[in-house]
Each structure stands twice: as C-alpha cells, then as structure tokens.
Design an enzyme around this catalytic site. Structure first.
Site, PDB file in Angstrom:
ATOM      1  N   GLY A  50       0.817  -1.202   0.000  1.00  0.00           N
ATOM      2  CA  GLY A  50       0.000   0.000   0.000  1.00  0.00           C
ATOM      3  C   GLY A  50       0.850   1.250   0.000  1.00  0.00           C
ATOM      4  O   GLY A  50       1.965   1.273  -0.520  1.00  0.00           O
ATOM      5  N   SER A  51       0.331   2.290   0.607  1.00  0.00           N
ATOM      6  CA  SER A  51       0.980   3.594   0.580  1.00  0.00           C
ATOM      7  C   SER A  51       2.165   3.656   1.533  1.00  0.00           C
ATOM      8  O   SER A  51       2.287   2.854   2.464  1.00  0.00           O
ATOM      9  CB  SER A  51      -0.024   4.679   0.963  1.00  0.00           C
ATOM     10  OG  SER A  51      -0.374   4.554   2.337  1.00  0.00           O
ATOM     11  N   ARG A  52       3.020   4.659   1.308  1.00  0.00           N
ATOM     12  CA  ARG A  52       4.140   4.871   2.217  1.00  0.00           C
ATOM     13  C   ARG A  52       3.625   5.228   3.613  1.00  0.00           C
ATOM     14  O   ARG A  52       4.133   4.718   4.611  1.00  0.00           O
ATOM     15  CB  ARG A  52       5.062   5.970   1.698  1.00  0.00           C
ATOM     16  CG  ARG A  52       6.317   6.128   2.558  1.00  0.00           C
ATOM     17  CD  ARG A  52       7.180   7.320   2.175  1.00  0.00           C
ATOM     18  NE  ARG A  52       7.643   7.295   0.799  1.00  0.00           N
ATOM     19  CZ  ARG A  52       8.707   7.975   0.364  1.00  0.00           C
ATOM     20  NH1 ARG A  52       9.423   8.695   1.211  1.00  0.00           N
ATOM     21  NH2 ARG A  52       9.054   7.940  -0.905  1.00  0.00           N
ATOM     22  N   GLU A  89       6.195   9.909  -5.891  1.00  0.00           N
ATOM     23  CA  GLU A  89       5.261   9.068  -6.634  1.00  0.00           C
ATOM     24  C   GLU A  89       3.915   9.754  -6.778  1.00  0.00           C
ATOM     25  O   GLU A  89       3.390  10.334  -5.826  1.00  0.00           O
ATOM     26  CB  GLU A  89       5.069   7.727  -5.910  1.00  0.00           C
ATOM     27  CG  GLU A  89       4.092   6.791  -6.609  1.00  0.00           C
ATOM     28  CD  GLU A  89       3.855   5.502  -5.835  1.00  0.00           C
ATOM     29  OE1 GLU A  89       3.554   4.487  -6.473  1.00  0.00           O
ATOM     30  OE2 GLU A  89       3.963   5.527  -4.582  1.00  0.00           O
ATOM     31  N   CYS A 134       2.230  -0.662  -8.808  1.00  0.00           N
ATOM     32  CA  CYS A 134       3.368  -0.207  -8.010  1.00  0.00           C
ATOM     33  C   CYS A 134       4.641  -0.143  -8.833  1.00  0.00           C
ATOM     34  O   CYS A 134       5.621   0.477  -8.412  1.00  0.00           O
ATOM     35  CB  CYS A 134       3.562  -1.118  -6.801  1.00  0.00           C
ATOM     36  SG  CYS A 134       3.482  -2.867  -7.182  1.00  0.00           S
ATOM     37  N   GLU A 182       5.444  -3.238   1.234  1.00  0.00           N
ATOM     38  CA  GLU A 182       5.767  -2.679  -0.084  1.00  0.00           C
ATOM     39  C   GLU A 182       5.047  -1.353  -0.168  1.00  0.00           C
ATOM     40  O   GLU A 182       3.819  -1.303  -0.038  1.00  0.00           O
ATOM     41  CB  GLU A 182       5.312  -3.622  -1.197  1.00  0.00           C
ATOM     42  CG  GLU A 182       5.598  -3.090  -2.582  1.00  0.00           C
ATOM     43  CD  GLU A 182       4.732  -3.743  -3.635  1.00  0.00           C
ATOM     44  OE1 GLU A 182       4.159  -2.995  -4.455  1.00  0.00           O
ATOM     45  OE2 GLU A 182       4.625  -4.972  -3.636  1.00  0.00           O
ATOM     46  N   GLY A 236       0.808   4.407   5.023  1.00  0.00           N
ATOM     47  CA  GLY A 236       0.258   3.226   5.675  1.00  0.00           C
ATOM     48  C   GLY A 236       1.339   2.277   6.158  1.00  0.00           C
ATOM     49  O   GLY A 236       1.284   1.755   7.281  1.00  0.00           O
ATOM     50  N   GLY A 237       2.343   2.045   5.321  1.00  0.00           N
ATOM     51  CA  GLY A 237       3.429   1.153   5.702  1.00  0.00           C
ATOM     52  C   GLY A 237       4.222   1.687   6.883  1.00  0.00           C
ATOM     53  O   GLY A 237       4.562   0.932   7.812  1.00  0.00           O
TER      54      GLY A 237
END
Length: 541
Positions: free
Chosen positions: A246-248, A397, A307, A270, A250-251
C-alpha cells in the site's frame, strides 16, 4: 450476488465461525458510478480480533509441523476452489474496482498460479535450507558437536489486502500464499475497497481448510472500513509478522506500531516507488518511437495504478529527445480517460497533478481532459536535470496515469541523479551494447537503488517465478532484503533454528541422517540429496 451460488453476509470469518454484524457498517462502491454495493459489511470487534489471533496461535503447533505434501495439497485446494468461482469473482471484483474483465481473469489465474507454485516448493521441501555439520569428536583443541539447522515458521501472520490488486495481492495473494506455505496461520485484514471479492475468496480458503482437515485457526478474514482492526492485529502479542502492500504512509504507520510493541515484529511493507527509466543515446537513436509507445502503455496500464508504473523518465537533450517527446505527447493526447480504484486514490491523483502544475520547475506537456464525472486524464510533465536535482518533490510518486520526462545534457548529470534517488522496486535502462559500456557506472549505481533491473523492457508486468524479486531498498519496501513475489517470498515468514547434539529420533525429518524426504541439504559444506552413512548415534556424539 446475482446469479451466484454464495450469498455474501458482510461479516468477518473467525476460523470456521462468523463474526458479528455490529459496529460502523460500510459498503463496497463502484468507482465508475459511485453506486453503493450490497450487502452491508461490519468491522471485526476487538474481541473477534483476539479470537482470530488465539485460534491462529493454537493452530500453529499442528500446522507448522504439517508435512510439505499436506501444505501443498492445501494450497492446491485453495487454487481449485478459487477457479471454481472465477465467474462470481470477476463479476464482483468488476463492480468493486471497474477493472476490465480480461484483467480480472488474468489476475485470478495469477493468484491460483502462485498458490500452485508455492505448493510445488513446499512439496519438494528443499526450501528449508537444511544444513548439517557432523560431529568431530577428535578435533583439537576442542571437539565439535553435531550441529544441524533449518528454517521454521514464525507464528500467526497478519496480511493486509491491497487496493490495486483485489486478488493477486489480497486475501489469497502472494503474502498469504507464502506465509501459509512456510507453515504459518494467516489472519487477513480485507481491503475496504473490495469487501465482497474478499469474502468470496475467504470462503474458498475456509472451505479448503476444512477439506484438508486442518485446524480452523489456520485462516481468518477480518473486515473493517477504517484502520482500527489492522492496528489491533499488528499490536496483538500473538501475531509474529505482517505483510502489507500500500501507501508509504500506511506502511510507515504499521512499522511504527510493530516496533513499539513489547516484542517488536517485522513488517514486510511494499510502499512507494517511482520506478525510474533511463533511455540512453544509442537506444534513443535506434528505437525512440518504439520505446515511446512501450512507455505510454506501461505508465497508463491499469490507469497507472501499478506499483511498478514508470513515473520518471530520463533522456538526452537534442533532436532525438525532442522526437521522442513528440511521439509520447501524441499518444497521451489520444488517450481515453481512466477510472481509478477509489475516491481516495482519485483525490490524491488530482491533488498531485495540480501541485505539479503549480511547480515553476515543471512544464506540463499534455493533460487529457476527462470531462465531467469520476474519470481522470493522463498527464505528461517535463523538466531538466538541474531542476530535478534541486527539487526533491519532483521524484515523488503520483499514483495514476502520469509520468515525468527529465532532460539531461551530460552523462555525469545522469549518474548524479541516480546517486540521489531513493530506493525503488525497479530501474529500467534502454540502451545499446555500446551504451552499456559507456554508462557502466550508471548500472553500478542502479544496482544499489532497486530490487529489479530491467534492460530494454518495461517494469509493469511482474512475472511470478522463482527468480523474481519484487522488493527494493527503503522506501520501496520496509526491508530491501526481501521480495513479495516469487518463491523467495517464503523466507520473510520463517527463521533459522539450530539443533545441537540431538539424537536422530528427536530431529525433524529434514535433518535426519536417512533424509526421508529426499531434499537437498548442505552436509559438511557440500550440497547433496544423499543419506548420511554415519549412524546417527555416532553423529550426535
């Protein structure tokens, strides 16, 4: 479900039981029309999160020691069960994502294919990396004991479904397949963008658990329209690792939660990647128009929601570069509008495009007007190397059908750009044989910046195979030593365990002298499938 055999209930799957229909309900939404899709879905309650974790914990002892053939049979049953409801899955996923039928059918095949790939891996059994160093009782100045090691599973794994792949990176996707293959029970937190698709797949996995006569805690599926259930899962003391796509933001949030536990756990996330493409002079002269066509197809594939989408492209200044830009602009101008997966993704894309329009270091070459409604248009921007090096926001991104051209005049500028890049999933180079020699320093730098290097191709389209690497240095992933695609993904969810001085009867089959499983092992530093002739009683010393 119209014409389907399964009635969706909108409640979590806690082992073989159903969760409650309590809490703040939510719906799947058709992103093309905004239509709310039935039924109502309800979040797992805190007690149910704990029940799922407890069931997984109790299932671990039995499932972690299941023979490879049992786990392989289980994975194949999941694949067959999913294939049996392909029509229902494609219909529901189409409503929840607006992805075309051909894409969803392909993704279903990919999902079942990777389940069978892991089945083959665990059935063979050599993946456990068994090592045997036999005792040397006569060694001076001190004897060496018998030492044996292999990989063992971690425990219950939390897996988060991804928004952009409702099947291949979701309930039965690569994280789930690899974690189950390693011998770990899995608790999936379904993505709220496609809850109906998730429930259909979850029911198939539960069915396979029953048919394989495995303990019910091997699999659970939890729903939530927000973030509370996911956070509770990562915090739960019985959960031993997490897989996330998912998103940065979220990670990073999950990584922070996991590291703040009394017992920190790994999060294999990821996250963010702009996947740079470097077009070198020889390739530009020889194949510029062909590369432009391939690039357009790549950055608009799936509405730019992969991605691995190429989000920045570096090319030489001059006549060939201008011709390339013109070809790409024509393709963008002719582009249709796109529907993105969720309102959140659409809003972020539009905000990102507007921010770029307001950046004085950028020039908008072409943006497609999507007209009124929920669609978005492809966008092509341009800048120069000096501006790119001076503005780090240009490397960020943008999730959607947009890319950035960066013109450079010197090889040294290109190498400097590569050195300043953060980690990415992929880096692509288009070049001739002569280019490879002239730009060998660039290739050396890119090896440190990406998990997959591509020559004269495009990054979208990730083959599921033993050699594939779908990972990269931070922030592409939380751990650049790992991959979420390919059979090496299994190594995220296991750890090495050493057995010293054990009698043969007490050792796992993988480490016994007789090698009853016939697997590849490293014995005294050499790979072999042979039995060990020396009696175990002597080896144990």
């Amino acid at each position: 479900m119209r014409g389907g055999e399964v009635t969706l209930e909108g409640a979590s799957l806690i082992g073989f039981l159903r969760g409650s229909r309590q809490g703040e309900k939510f719906h799947g939404v058709n992103p093309a029309t905004g239509e709310r899709l039935g039924p109502e879905f309800f979040p797992a309650q805190p007690k149910e999160v704990d029940e799922a974790a407890q069931l997984a914990h109790h299932a671990f002892d039995e499932y972690s020691r299941a023979p490879g053939r049992v786990k392989a049979g289980f994975l194949r049953k999941i694949a067959a069960a999913i294939e049996a409801v392909t029509g229902e899955l494609v219909e529901r996923a189409g409503l929840e994502t607006s992805l075309p039928r051909a894409r969803l059918e392909s993704e279903t095949a990919r999902t079942t294919g990777q389940l069978r790939l892991f089945a083959e891996l665990v059935e063979d059994g050599s993946w456990v990396m068994a090592r045997i160093d036999r005792a040397q009782p006569e060694r001076k100045p001190a004897p060496r004991p018998d030492i044996r090691s292999m990989l063992r599973p971690l425990g219950p794994i939390a897996v988060f479904g991804a928004s952009n792949f409702p099947l291949a990176f979701s309930v039965a996707g690569g994280d789930t397949a690899s974690a189950l293959a390693a011998g770990n029970p899995v608790i999936v937190k379904a993505h709220p963008a496609h809850p109906g698709t998730s429930e259909l797949v979850g029911l198939r996995i539960r069915e396979a658990v029953r048919e394989s006569k495995l303990p019910e805690g091997v699999f659970s599926l939890l729903f939530d329209g927000g973030h509370d259930v996911g956070a509770a899962l990562v915090r739960h003391p019985l959960v031993k690792a997490c897989g996330f796509t998912g998103s940065r933001a979220g990670g990073l949030s999950l990584m922070k939660l996991a590291s703040s536990r009394a017992e920190p756990i790994p999060v294999y996330a990821e996250m963010s990647s702009t996947n740079p493409v470097f077009i070198l002079p020889g390739a530009l002269r020889k194949s510029g128009e062909k590369i432009a066509a391939g690039l357009y197809s790549s950055f608009t594939l799936g509405a730019g929601q992969f991605c691995t989408k190429p989000g920045m492209v570096f090319l030489p200044e001059g006549a060939e570069g201008a011709a390339f830009r013109s070809s790409l602009e024509t393709l963008v101008r002719q582009s249709a509008s796109f529907h993105l997966l969720t309102e959140g993704i659409r809003s972020a894309y539009r905000s990102g495009i507007e921010a770029r329009k307001g950046n004085r270091n950028l020039k908008l070459i072409r943006e497609v007007d999507p007209g009124n409604g929920a669609g978005v248009g492809a966008a092509l921007f341009e800048t120069d190397a000096r501006s790119f090096l001076g503005d780090e926001t240009l490397a960020a991104e943008i999730f959607g059908p947009a890319t950035l051209l960066v013109n450079h005049a010197r090889r040294e500028d290109l190498v400097e750009i590569a050195r300043r890049l953060e980690g990415h999933l992929t880096a692509t180079v288009h070049g001739s044989d002569e280019d490879l020699v002239e730009f060998r320093e660039l290739l050396s730098v890119l090896e440190q910046k990406a998990g997959r290097l591509i020559f004269n191709g495009f990054p979208t389209g990730v083959e599921v195979s033993p050699a594939m690497v779908h990972g990269g240095p931070f922030p592409a992933t939380s751990d650049g030593r790992s991959t979420s695609v390919g059979t090496q993904a299994i190594y995220r969810f296991c750890r090495p365990v050493c057995y010293q001085g054990f009698p043969g009867a007490a050792l796992p089959d993988e480490l016994k002298d007789s090698n009853p499983l016939g697997i590849w092992r490293m014995v005294d530093g050499e790979m072999t499938r042979d039995k060990i002739a020396q009696p175990q009683s002597e080896a144990a010393g």
